[in-house]
Design a protein around this motif. Structure first.
Motif, PDB file in Angstrom:
ATOM      1  N   MET A  60      -4.292  -6.361   0.135  1.00  0.00           N
ATOM      2  CA  MET A  60      -5.133  -5.888   1.012  1.00  0.00           C
ATOM      3  C   MET A  60      -4.484  -4.595   1.955  1.00  0.00           C
ATOM      4  SD  MET A  60      -5.215  -9.663   2.985  1.00  0.00           S
ATOM      5  CE  MET A  60      -5.381 -11.326   1.893  1.00  0.00           C
ATOM      6  N   VAL A  61      -5.619  -3.765   2.133  1.00  0.00           N
ATOM      7  CA  VAL A  61      -5.170  -2.567   2.879  1.00  0.00           C
ATOM      8  C   VAL A  61      -5.862  -2.289   4.027  1.00  0.00           C
ATOM      9  CG1 VAL A  61      -4.338  -1.438   0.538  1.00  0.00           C
ATOM     10  CG2 VAL A  61      -6.638  -1.101   1.455  1.00  0.00           C
ATOM     11  N   ASN A  62      -5.170  -1.561   4.973  1.00  0.00           N
ATOM     12  CA  ASN A  62      -6.103  -1.090   6.084  1.00  0.00           C
ATOM     13  C   ASN A  62      -6.859   0.011   6.059  1.00  0.00           C
ATOM     14  OD1 ASN A  62      -3.877   0.910   6.471  1.00  0.00           O
ATOM     15  ND2 ASN A  62      -2.877   0.130   8.368  1.00  0.00           N
ATOM     16  N   GLN A  63      -7.660   0.704   7.178  1.00  0.00           N
ATOM     17  CA  GLN A  63      -8.389   1.859   7.026  1.00  0.00           C
ATOM     18  C   GLN A  63      -7.443   2.982   6.745  1.00  0.00           C
ATOM     19  OE1 GLN A  63      -8.021  -0.157   9.641  1.00  0.00           O
ATOM     20  NE2 GLN A  63      -7.213   1.127  11.350  1.00  0.00           N
ATOM     21  N   GLY A  96      -4.905   3.224   4.385  1.00  0.00           N
ATOM     22  CA  GLY A  96      -4.478   3.174   3.078  1.00  0.00           C
ATOM     23  C   GLY A  96      -3.044   2.261   2.957  1.00  0.00           C
ATOM     24  N   VAL A  97      -2.675   1.816   4.098  1.00  0.00           N
ATOM     25  CA  VAL A  97      -1.481   1.070   4.078  1.00  0.00           C
ATOM     26  C   VAL A  97      -1.674  -0.423   3.592  1.00  0.00           C
ATOM     27  CG1 VAL A  97       0.309   0.222   5.475  1.00  0.00           C
ATOM     28  CG2 VAL A  97      -0.558   2.624   6.012  1.00  0.00           C
ATOM     29  N   SER A  98      -0.841  -0.777   2.661  1.00  0.00           N
ATOM     30  CA  SER A  98      -0.835  -2.124   2.035  1.00  0.00           C
ATOM     31  C   SER A  98      -0.238  -2.881   3.201  1.00  0.00           C
ATOM     32  CB  SER A  98       0.062  -2.279   0.649  1.00  0.00           C
ATOM     33  OG  SER A  98       0.021  -3.510   0.390  1.00  0.00           O
ATOM     34  N   VAL A  99      -1.338  -3.985   3.569  1.00  0.00           N
ATOM     35  CA  VAL A  99      -0.632  -5.223   4.372  1.00  0.00           C
ATOM     36  C   VAL A  99      -0.321  -6.461   3.805  1.00  0.00           C
ATOM     37  CG1 VAL A  99      -1.768  -3.922   6.637  1.00  0.00           C
ATOM     38  CG2 VAL A  99      -3.166  -5.474   5.087  1.00  0.00           C
ATOM     39  N   CYS A 100      -0.621  -6.770   2.650  1.00  0.00           N
ATOM     40  CA  CYS A 100      -0.515  -8.089   2.043  1.00  0.00           C
ATOM     41  C   CYS A 100      -0.928  -7.870   0.771  1.00  0.00           C
ATOM     42  CB  CYS A 100      -1.333  -9.168   2.835  1.00  0.00           C
ATOM     43  SG  CYS A 100      -1.152 -10.740   2.282  1.00  0.00           S
TER      44      CYS A 100
END
Length: 137
Positions: free
Chosen positions: A92-95, A97-101
């Motif tokens: 899971m990545v945010n808008q 491009g940071v990996s959150v999970c």
């Protein structure tokens, strides 16, 4: 590769404005539902066949926070498939491009009376679709 999009809702956040960790498991279910629909075996079809697929294990590694209105892209892939067991891997990545999970879920296949279903033998077309997806990773 299958990517499901989810916009973080206000009710999914805690008093600190951060997404509560339990919601990532829900998003994994959204991604599985999306994945199965995309390969032509939506949950409705699986249940019509008399199959249930309980979650037997979940593992999540939380990498960064997400907050209200973030758009989360949930990449889902088949990690492995056996006759009566299926594992998915999620990223899971945010808008930005940071990996959150990152996560893994495992599932079994049972008939509604509780006996194991051998997908390879009883539903070879479904098994083969899943197998092809696991090879494509």
């Amino acid at each position: 590769m299958f990517i499901c999009k989810h916009e973080v809702q206000y009710y999914e956040t805690d008093r600190m404005g951060i997404t509560h960790h339990s919601n990532y498991v829900r998003w994994m279910e959204e991604a599985r539902t999306f994945f199965l629909r995309e390969i032509g075996w939506p949950y409705e079809k699986i249940e019509e066949e008399g199959i249930i697929s309980p979650v037997t294990s979940i593992s999540c590694d939380y990498k960064a926070i997400s907050t209200f209105a973030d758009e989360i892209s949930i990449e889902i892939n088949v990690k492995s498939v056996k006759s009566a067991k299926l594992s998915f891997v999620y990223h899971m990545v945010n808008q930005n491009g940071v990996s959150v999970c990152t996560a893994v879920s495992e599932h079994s296949f049972l008939s509604k009376d509780g006996g194991f279903v051998n997908l390879k033998r009883d539903y070879p077309s479904f098994f083969n679709l899943l197998k092809v997806q696991s090879v494509m990773q």
